[in-house]
Every structure is written in structure tokens, then in C-alpha cells.
Write a protein that holds these residues in place. Structure first.
Motif, PDB file in Angstrom:
ATOM      1  N   THR A  45       4.452   4.454   0.441  1.00 61.85           N
ATOM      2  CA  THR A  45       5.192   3.132   0.854  1.00 61.85           C
ATOM      3  C   THR A  45       4.739   2.615   1.792  1.00 61.85           C
ATOM      4  O   THR A  45       4.475   1.242   1.846  1.00 61.85           O
ATOM      5  CB  THR A  45       6.771   3.329   0.638  1.00 61.85           C
ATOM      6  OG1 THR A  45       7.098   4.020  -0.744  1.00 61.85           O
ATOM      7  CG2 THR A  45       7.308   2.052   0.531  1.00 61.85           C
TER       8      THR A  45
ATOM      9  N   THR B  81       7.208  -1.216  -7.001  1.00 62.72           N
ATOM     10  CA  THR B  81       7.497  -0.386  -7.931  1.00 62.72           C
ATOM     11  C   THR B  81       6.650   1.277  -7.793  1.00 62.72           C
ATOM     12  O   THR B  81       5.516   0.950  -7.471  1.00 62.72           O
ATOM     13  CB  THR B  81       7.679  -0.610  -9.094  1.00 62.72           C
ATOM     14  OG1 THR B  81       8.268  -1.859  -9.524  1.00 62.72           O
ATOM     15  CG2 THR B  81       8.050   0.464 -10.397  1.00 62.72           C
TER      16      THR B  81
ATOM     17  N   ASP C 157      17.809   8.304  -7.816  1.00 65.60           N
ATOM     18  CA  ASP C 157      18.534   7.752  -6.564  1.00 65.60           C
ATOM     19  C   ASP C 157      18.401   8.384  -5.445  1.00 65.60           C
ATOM     20  O   ASP C 157      18.311   7.725  -4.186  1.00 65.60           O
ATOM     21  CB  ASP C 157      20.230   7.677  -6.995  1.00 65.60           C
ATOM     22  CG  ASP C 157      20.416   6.413  -8.267  1.00 65.60           C
ATOM     23  OD1 ASP C 157      19.703   5.711  -8.328  1.00 65.60           O
ATOM     24  OD2 ASP C 157      21.305   6.681  -8.727  1.00 65.60           O
TER      25      ASP C 157
ATOM     26  N   SER D 165      14.753   7.260  -3.887  1.00 60.79           N
ATOM     27  CA  SER D 165      14.698   6.137  -3.475  1.00 60.79           C
ATOM     28  C   SER D 165      15.739   5.936  -2.258  1.00 60.79           C
ATOM     29  O   SER D 165      15.071   4.998  -1.433  1.00 60.79           O
ATOM     30  CB  SER D 165      15.618   5.184  -4.518  1.00 60.79           C
ATOM     31  OG  SER D 165      15.689   3.680  -4.133  1.00 60.79           O
TER      32      SER D 165
ATOM     33  N   ARG E   3      12.388  -1.626   0.211  1.00 61.84           N
ATOM     34  CA  ARG E   3      12.544  -0.269  -0.344  1.00 61.84           C
ATOM     35  C   ARG E   3      11.930  -0.531  -1.918  1.00 61.84           C
ATOM     36  O   ARG E   3      12.552  -1.345  -2.641  1.00 61.84           O
ATOM     37  CB  ARG E   3      13.823   0.254  -0.410  1.00 61.84           C
ATOM     38  CG  ARG E   3      14.001   1.623  -1.203  1.00 61.84           C
ATOM     39  CD  ARG E   3      15.371   1.937  -1.027  1.00 61.84           C
ATOM     40  NE  ARG E   3      16.197   1.333  -1.917  1.00 61.84           N
ATOM     41  CZ  ARG E   3      17.558   1.492  -1.794  1.00 61.84           C
ATOM     42  NH1 ARG E   3      18.002   2.315  -1.037  1.00 61.84           N
ATOM     43  NH2 ARG E   3      18.314   0.982  -2.789  1.00 61.84           N
TER      44      ARG E   3
ATOM     45  N   GLN F 205      11.468   0.149  -6.058  1.00 58.94           N
ATOM     46  CA  GLN F 205      12.070   0.891  -7.088  1.00 58.94           C
ATOM     47  C   GLN F 205      11.407   2.022  -7.419  1.00 58.94           C
ATOM     48  O   GLN F 205      10.420   1.888  -7.546  1.00 58.94           O
ATOM     49  CB  GLN F 205      12.227  -0.301  -8.461  1.00 58.94           C
ATOM     50  CG  GLN F 205      12.744   0.309  -9.365  1.00 58.94           C
ATOM     51  CD  GLN F 205      12.757  -0.448 -10.876  1.00 58.94           C
ATOM     52  OE1 GLN F 205      11.884  -1.256 -10.906  1.00 58.94           O
ATOM     53  NE2 GLN F 205      13.218  -0.087 -11.998  1.00 58.94           N
ATOM     54  N   ILE F 206      12.114   3.130  -7.654  1.00 64.41           N
ATOM     55  CA  ILE F 206      11.327   4.292  -8.176  1.00 64.41           C
ATOM     56  C   ILE F 206      11.729   4.593  -9.693  1.00 64.41           C
ATOM     57  O   ILE F 206      13.020   4.574  -9.896  1.00 64.41           O
ATOM     58  CB  ILE F 206      11.908   5.455  -7.541  1.00 64.41           C
ATOM     59  CG1 ILE F 206      11.441   5.185  -5.836  1.00 64.41           C
ATOM     60  CG2 ILE F 206      11.139   6.651  -7.841  1.00 64.41           C
ATOM     61  CD1 ILE F 206      11.313   6.199  -4.773  1.00 64.41           C
ATOM     62  N   ARG F 207      11.120   4.735 -10.732  1.00 67.87           N
ATOM     63  CA  ARG F 207      11.628   5.181 -11.770  1.00 67.87           C
ATOM     64  C   ARG F 207      10.427   5.885 -12.753  1.00 67.87           C
ATOM     65  O   ARG F 207       9.164   6.111 -12.105  1.00 67.87           O
ATOM     66  CB  ARG F 207      11.838   3.384 -12.747  1.00 67.87           C
ATOM     67  CG  ARG F 207      10.189   2.985 -12.850  1.00 67.87           C
ATOM     68  CD  ARG F 207      10.604   1.544 -13.762  1.00 67.87           C
ATOM     69  NE  ARG F 207       9.536   0.767 -14.074  1.00 67.87           N
ATOM     70  CZ  ARG F 207       8.387   1.092 -14.844  1.00 67.87           C
ATOM     71  NH1 ARG F 207       8.713   2.397 -15.723  1.00 67.87           N
ATOM     72  NH2 ARG F 207       7.508   0.451 -15.334  1.00 67.87           N
TER      73      ARG F 207
END
Length: 390
Positions: A316, A323, A339, A342, A355, A357-359
Motif C-alpha cells: 500500500t 483496492t 476487516d 483493513s 486506506r 478497500q480489501i476484498r
């Protein structure tokens, strides 16, 4: 090619790309979006329709409210049967196949078992056998492998299969009757995730494929960030500790060695060996055990997540992605911890940075094969692969 012919070539692919990204629309809207005259659009659309790449679709009365000029009640759309693209993922003991149409619909997917270890000739023969059984004519084929691959389809190093210094593209094109594109499996999975979801096209995306190894890719504005020669994005070999298990690259402390299935195996049941089939099922088994209250499973997942957070934080800080997508066989383990990942990444990145999004990946077990097929589709039809100038 002559300037006029090249302009037509580019504009036809602009039309195909626009319809892939935005869906069916009237000629007038297509002309506005592309900055072309209605007469030019009509000419180009008629040519593409004659080539079976586009179709006209009549729309309902409600849809007509958004129209002003052009042919009322008629949309232009990609013709799904206008082209077919095969993706093949060569893995450890398997080849996974995905056949997609021009509109990116998955027409067929299946898995073939291979001997392990398998040589490149046998793997290519398995792909040829599948292709010969298809009734749909193939425009092009994408092949992925879990190793270091140059932009020209040359496999530099593939330790999982014992392949090295192999021109896989040339080998495959000797056997297969369609153009072939060869790509690293994580690159392909990442590209497929973005290419099949137009909402992600303009974003900076970081993708990690967590399974037997840890592959990755960064995609910016719909394009893979490859590095010199196309062998970049080896995120699994970021060093997160001074020492640790010996990695396939020969170093110690690599991210891959702390977040792959073997690491989960060591943490959950130290000293107990599993076969290939058991290892592939291990993430789902550990996730279910943790959900049922198994302390050892919970500790194993926590340990893996702690190491993954270090890697995601570094990525990051480097790429500032909107994302982060997590794919691969480790999805069951990660599903309940997004969560946590993240929050921890948000707390660890440079202050002021957004920050991500983490998916999880949406393509499932066939992500690499589908990704390979989308790379073939992209190479054949997408406007962004056209290099202008020299």
C-alpha cells in the motif's frame, strides 16, 4: 498500414472497448462518447456487424426515454458468438480450462488431471486435446504458469514444475492453431479480475494470489505494471523478516513462505505431512475448524494474517491502491478476517494515505484460467493494447 486504415482499426476497437466497459447503447450515444460523427459510427458499426462482432438489440419502451437522436429503440451490443477465447492454467498436477465469448461470458470451464511432475510438451498436448474438442472456433489462447514469465512468453523459472529457460509461447504455437499468449498465473488472475469488472478499470489495484505460493500484480488504468522484461510484481519475495523457511527463490524471510498453504500447514499441524490433495483442501478445513472454536486453527490463521498485514502495508505504501484483491486457495481462511486486515493496514501505512478497500477475488477457483482467456481477448480486441508511435 495506411493512415486511413489504421484510423478505422483504432476506432473499431474503441467501439468494442466502449461496449465492453459500458454495455449496449444507441449509435448516437456511442458517437457522443467517442467523439465521432453519426455517419462515421454508422459506417464502423455496419462493418463490425458484418464481421459478426456486433449485433442490434431492440429495447423496451421505457428505455426509449433516454434517447434523442439515432435509431429509436435499437441498441448496439457485442455479439457473444463473435469470438471465443481459451484460457488454460497449467498448475501442479492439473490444467484448468476456461472458454469465454466476446462478451466475456464463461461458456465452459473444466479441470484435467496431469501426472506430476509434468513436462511442458505433455501440458501443451493437454491444451491441444481440449481445444480440438471444442465446436467454437478460437481466436486466441492464453496460457498461465506459476512462475517467472517474460513479456514475450518465455518462461524464465518455474520451480514448482521444474521448468527453466523455456520458450513456452513458441512451443505452444507449434501445436495450437491460434495465436498464443503466455503469462504468469497471478498476473492473469489479477488482469481477469479487473477486465471483467469495468468499475475497477480506472483504479490502481493490487492483487495477491495466495495458495501454494504467493503471486501478485499491480494494475493501473487497466494495465499490468510489468517492469523491465515483464517479470515484475514478484510480491511474494518481499522480505518481511531476516530469517525464515528457505524460499523457492533461494532466500529466507520472503513473504511467500509465511502466507502460503505450507505455512498454514506448519502452524496448524506441525510435523504432520499432507499430500497435494489434502494441502489444497487445508484452508477450508482450517477455516471451518476456527469457526467451530478450534484454538490451534485460530492461532494458525492469526499468525498468517500478521505476516500478511506486513506485506499488504508495504504494498500500500508503494502503490497507494484503491483496492487490494486477495485470490487463490487461501480465500476460505481470509474471508472472516478482511476487516482485521483493513484496519491493521490502515493503521500501518503512511499518515494521510487513503486506506484501500480489501476484498476477495470474485472469479473463484478458475480465476487464472479466466484471466488467461481475458488476456487473449484483450490482445485481440481491446483498444488499450495498441501502441502508437515508435
Amino acid at each position: 498500414m495506411a493512415d486511413q486504415t489504421f484510423a478505422r482499426y483504432v476506432n473499431e476497437r474503441r467501439i468494442l472497448t466502449q461496449l465492453r466497459l459500458q454495455g449496449a447503447m444507441p449509435r448516437a450515444e456511442l458517437a457522443r462518447r467517442l467523439g465521432l460523427t453519426p455517419a462515421t459510427i454508422t459506417n464502423l458499426v455496419e462493418n463490425l456487424t458484418a464481421s459478426s462482432l456486433l449485433v442490434e438489440r431492440r429495447t423496451s419502451r421505457d428505455d426509449n426515454a433516454r434517447r434523442d437522436v439515432g435509431r429509436p429503440g435499437v441498441d448496439i451490443a457485442l455479439n457473444p458468438s463473435g469470438g471465443y477465447f481459451l484460457g488454460a492454467e497449467i498448475g501442479v498436477g492439473v490444467v484448468r480450462f476456461a472458454l469465454i465469448d466476446l462478451a466475456l461470458g464463461v461458456v465452459d470451464s473444466r479441470t484435467a488431471r496431469l501426472a506430476h511432475p509434468v513436462g511442458p510438451e505433455a501440458a501443451v498436448d493437454a491444451i491441444a486435446t481440449y481445444a480440438r474438442g471444442l465446436t467454437q472456433p478460437l481466436r486466441s489462447i492464453g496460457i498461465t504458469v506459476p512462475g517467472l514469465v517474460r513479456s514475450d512468453g518465455y518462461v524464465v523459472h518455474l520451480p514448482m514444475l521444474g521448468w527453466k529457460d523455456l520458450n513456452l509461447k513458441a512451443l505452444a504455437e507449434q501445436v495450437l492453431s491460434a495465436p498464443v499468449f503466455v503469462e504468469n498465473n497471478a498476473h492473469a488472475a489479477a488482469f481477469g479480475e479487473v477486465y471483467t469488472q469495468p468499475g475497477l478499470q480506472a483504479d490502481a489495484i493490487v492483487y495477491l494470489k495466495l495458495g501454494a505460493g504467493c503471486g501478485g500484480a499491480a494494475i493501473v488504468n487497466g494495465r499490468l505494471v510489468r517492469g523491465a522484461g515483464g517479470t515484475g510484481n514478484e510480491f511474494g519475495h518481499i522480505r518481511i523478516r531476516e530469517a525464515g523457511p528457505r524460499c523457492s527463490c533461494g532466500q529466507e524471510g520472503c513473504l511467500e513462505t509465511f502466507v502460503n498453504i505450507a505455512a498454514l500447514d506448519r502452524s496448524y499441524r506441525p510435523g504432520q505431512g499432507f499430500g497435494v490433495d489434502s494441502l489444497s483442501a487445508l484452508p477450508a478445513m482450517v477455516a471451518a475448524a476456527a469457526h467451530a472454536g478450534d484454538r490451534n486453527a485460530g492461532v494458525a490463521i492469526d499468525e498468517l494474517a500478521d505476516h500478511l498485514i506486513i506485506g499488504l502495508t508495504s504494498l500500500t505504501n508503494i502503490f497507494n491502491p484503491s483496492t487490494i484483491v486477495l485470490g487463490g486457495a487461501m480465500r476460505p481462511v481470509l474471508a472472516a478476517h478482511l476487516d482485521r486486515l483493513s484496519q491493521a493496514v490502515g493503521a500501518g501505512i503512511v499518515p494521510g494515505m487513503t486506506r484501500p478497500q480489501i476484498r476477495l477475488s470474485t472469479l473463484g477457483e478458475m480465476e487464472c484460467a479466466i484471466g488467461a482467456a481475458t488476456i487473449a481477448h484483450h490482445q485481440d480486441f481491446d483498444v488499450s493494447n495498441i501502441e502508437i508511435g515508435g
